[in-house]
Write a protein that holds these residues in place. Sequence first.
Motif, PDB file in Angstrom:
ATOM      1  N   PHE A 223      21.136   8.010  18.379  1.00  0.00           N
ATOM      2  CA  PHE A 223      20.624   9.192  19.071  1.00  0.00           C
ATOM      3  C   PHE A 223      20.887   8.991  20.561  1.00  0.00           C
ATOM      4  O   PHE A 223      20.258   8.145  21.189  1.00  0.00           O
ATOM      5  N   GLY A 224      21.829   9.728  21.065  1.00  0.00           N
ATOM      6  CA  GLY A 224      22.149   9.536  22.469  1.00  0.00           C
ATOM      7  C   GLY A 224      22.943  10.699  23.011  1.00  0.00           C
ATOM      8  O   GLY A 224      23.240  11.662  22.299  1.00  0.00           O
ATOM      9  N   PRO A 225      23.296  10.604  24.298  1.00  0.00           N
ATOM     10  CA  PRO A 225      24.079  11.672  24.893  1.00  0.00           C
ATOM     11  C   PRO A 225      25.531  11.602  24.436  1.00  0.00           C
ATOM     12  O   PRO A 225      26.058  10.511  24.222  1.00  0.00           O
ATOM     13  N   THR A 226      26.136  12.749  24.266  1.00  0.00           N
ATOM     14  CA  THR A 226      27.553  12.833  23.894  1.00  0.00           C
ATOM     15  C   THR A 226      28.208  13.832  24.838  1.00  0.00           C
ATOM     16  O   THR A 226      27.519  14.657  25.450  1.00  0.00           O
TER      17      THR A 226
ATOM     18  N   GLU B 132      27.552  18.011  28.233  1.00  0.00           N
ATOM     19  CA  GLU B 132      26.763  16.825  27.895  1.00  0.00           C
ATOM     20  C   GLU B 132      25.619  17.295  27.015  1.00  0.00           C
ATOM     21  O   GLU B 132      24.869  18.187  27.415  1.00  0.00           O
ATOM     22  N   PHE B 133      25.515  16.760  25.829  1.00  0.00           N
ATOM     23  CA  PHE B 133      24.413  17.143  24.940  1.00  0.00           C
ATOM     24  C   PHE B 133      23.992  15.931  24.138  1.00  0.00           C
ATOM     25  O   PHE B 133      24.709  14.942  24.075  1.00  0.00           O
ATOM     26  N   TRP B 134      22.829  16.019  23.533  1.00  0.00           N
ATOM     27  CA  TRP B 134      22.300  14.885  22.768  1.00  0.00           C
ATOM     28  C   TRP B 134      22.500  15.131  21.291  1.00  0.00           C
ATOM     29  O   TRP B 134      22.313  16.247  20.801  1.00  0.00           O
ATOM     30  N   MET B 135      22.912  14.074  20.609  1.00  0.00           N
ATOM     31  CA  MET B 135      23.175  14.225  19.182  1.00  0.00           C
ATOM     32  C   MET B 135      22.420  13.166  18.388  1.00  0.00           C
ATOM     33  O   MET B 135      22.332  12.020  18.803  1.00  0.00           O
ATOM     34  N   ILE B 136      21.897  13.587  17.248  1.00  0.00           N
ATOM     35  CA  ILE B 136      21.197  12.709  16.313  1.00  0.00           C
ATOM     36  C   ILE B 136      22.114  12.536  15.117  1.00  0.00           C
ATOM     37  O   ILE B 136      22.482  13.526  14.472  1.00  0.00           O
ATOM     38  N   GLU B 137      22.539  11.291  14.858  1.00  0.00           N
ATOM     39  CA  GLU B 137      23.569  11.077  13.848  1.00  0.00           C
ATOM     40  C   GLU B 137      23.195   9.994  12.831  1.00  0.00           C
ATOM     41  O   GLU B 137      23.357   8.813  13.097  1.00  0.00           O
ATOM     42  N   PRO B 138      22.704  10.414  11.663  1.00  0.00           N
ATOM     43  CA  PRO B 138      22.469   9.435  10.599  1.00  0.00           C
ATOM     44  C   PRO B 138      23.760   9.153   9.832  1.00  0.00           C
ATOM     45  O   PRO B 138      24.646  10.009   9.769  1.00  0.00           O
ATOM     46  N   GLU B 139      23.860   7.970   9.298  1.00  0.00           N
ATOM     47  CA  GLU B 139      25.022   7.573   8.493  1.00  0.00           C
ATOM     48  C   GLU B 139      24.501   6.654   7.384  1.00  0.00           C
ATOM     49  O   GLU B 139      23.718   5.743   7.660  1.00  0.00           O
ATOM     50  N   VAL B 140      24.892   6.931   6.143  1.00  0.00           N
ATOM     51  CA  VAL B 140      24.309   6.193   5.019  1.00  0.00           C
ATOM     52  C   VAL B 140      25.402   5.679   4.086  1.00  0.00           C
ATOM     53  O   VAL B 140      26.225   6.458   3.576  1.00  0.00           O
ATOM     54  N   ALA B 141      25.398   4.357   3.861  1.00  0.00           N
ATOM     55  CA  ALA B 141      26.338   3.748   2.928  1.00  0.00           C
ATOM     56  C   ALA B 141      26.017   4.220   1.507  1.00  0.00           C
ATOM     57  O   ALA B 141      24.843   4.326   1.139  1.00  0.00           O
TER      58      ALA B 141
ATOM     59  N   PHE C  42      25.930  12.829   9.261  1.00  0.00           N
ATOM     60  CA  PHE C  42      26.054  14.102   9.982  1.00  0.00           C
ATOM     61  C   PHE C  42      25.554  13.955  11.404  1.00  0.00           C
ATOM     62  O   PHE C  42      24.928  12.938  11.758  1.00  0.00           O
ATOM     63  N   GLY C  43      25.849  14.952  12.220  1.00  0.00           N
ATOM     64  CA  GLY C  43      25.353  14.988  13.595  1.00  0.00           C
ATOM     65  C   GLY C  43      24.627  16.297  13.834  1.00  0.00           C
ATOM     66  O   GLY C  43      25.161  17.377  13.535  1.00  0.00           O
TER      67      GLY C  43
END
Length: 432
Positions: free
Chosen positions: A204-207, A221-230, A400-401
């Motif tokens: 979760f950070g700026p992109t 500049e925007f903030w994105m929350i990005e989960p990733e699951v094996a 996803f983001g």
Amino acid sequence: MNPPVAYIRDLLKHVGQSVTLRGWVYSKRSSGKVKFLNVRDGTGIVQLVFVKGQIPDQTFEDFEKLTQETSVILTGKVKEEKRAKGGVELDAESMKILQIAVDYPIGPKEHGPDFLLSNRHLWLRSVRPHAILRIRDRFVKAVRDFFDQDGFTLIDTPIFTPAACEGTTTLFETEYFDQKAYLSQSGQLYSEATCMAFGKVYCFGPTFRAEKSKTRRHLTEFWMIEPEVAFNDLNDNMVLAERFLEYTVQRTLEECKEEFKTLERDTTKLQNVKAPFPRVSYDEAIAILKKKGLNCEWGTDFGAPEETAVSEDFDRPIFIHRFPAKIKAFYMKADPERPELALGCDCIAPEGYGEIIGGGQREESYETLVQRIKEHNLPEEAFDWFLDLRKYGSVPHAGFGLGLERTISWLCGLEHLREAAAFPRMMYRLKP
Ligand code: 4AD
Ligand code: MG
């Protein structure tokens, strides 16, 4: 000795007591022997009543010096007042003026958006931005709680990166000693690495995107929350995204009733943000668009008008999935049943707010990924570490983001997502 310091949002606990408030003048009015002062302290606004004879004459006279945003320390006795917003009011007892604000530029009258944006450092003190940024804060807290409770580990990803994640046209390039670096467009590639180490992760950070478009939906500049699951596939990814949105949106509605009221946001439609969300394939979306008379050929990407047209007949967010591979990023896995399709999914918010989530299943085959990098004319050597993930125990995985400002803009019913950031960055705005 001064009475104890209190914050305005806690005043109900102090009924009958004298307290010290520290804040700024919001507004004032007088009628002869009684004067009324509205003070804000960042947690709320409360009215203090100045009655001649009940306070030192000097204090009563000092009232005349007060201007909007003058900083003050006040003491007063808290009393219940059912008609007041916070349920209380104070009888002023004493006042110390810290600094008199002269000609504060933002008044109760209407200001144009450009003027307000140029004065964003001051505008933040007004009720509306305050409500929006509180909603953003509570939404982020709900995001963190959701992932904590679901067994995710937060692993932040770098901002200086050697290569593009989301195409080379929106890269911000910067000098990095004797090399070139790019500001991160997405933490995804790194989250793909961390999910192989931790299983379920999010960043979760700026992109950053060098968006030259001046739309209501793009920031640089925007903030994105990005989960990733094996081991997740496309379907697991949509199930995670809808559970995540249901939890975070419902909790924000619950916690921010006052703020939504301030914004005059009709939240009835947001109550519907409950899983499952309808799933519409790209093929079906094209059929819907054709039926509505929009000229949209198979193979083209959707913009705001198409997203609105596809989503407007549903009462909650929807997923559009399985896009033509050629309009999607290099890392997307091809649909084994129809290789011309990518196993991607976008979540489209209702009420015309458009795409808030982009994501999907990732290509896990080394050979195919090398091929994709070549097809997209990306520099292979910059991705050697990323390709390692496909060499050492490659597994299916998905993520996803979620764009934070897009989401807050939708929740708050904003005209333009710039109000969802404290200091928005756009093509023509780098100040304040
Ligand atoms: O669809 P995007 O480009 O997807 C990615 O970056 C993936 N790598 C994410 C992933 O799978 N981990 O961007 C994701 C979201 C969009 O749906 C949108 O909400 C937001 O980021 N977004 C922007 N928000 C504000 N201004 C912009 N210029 C944005 N570009 C994307
Ligand atoms: Mg996208």
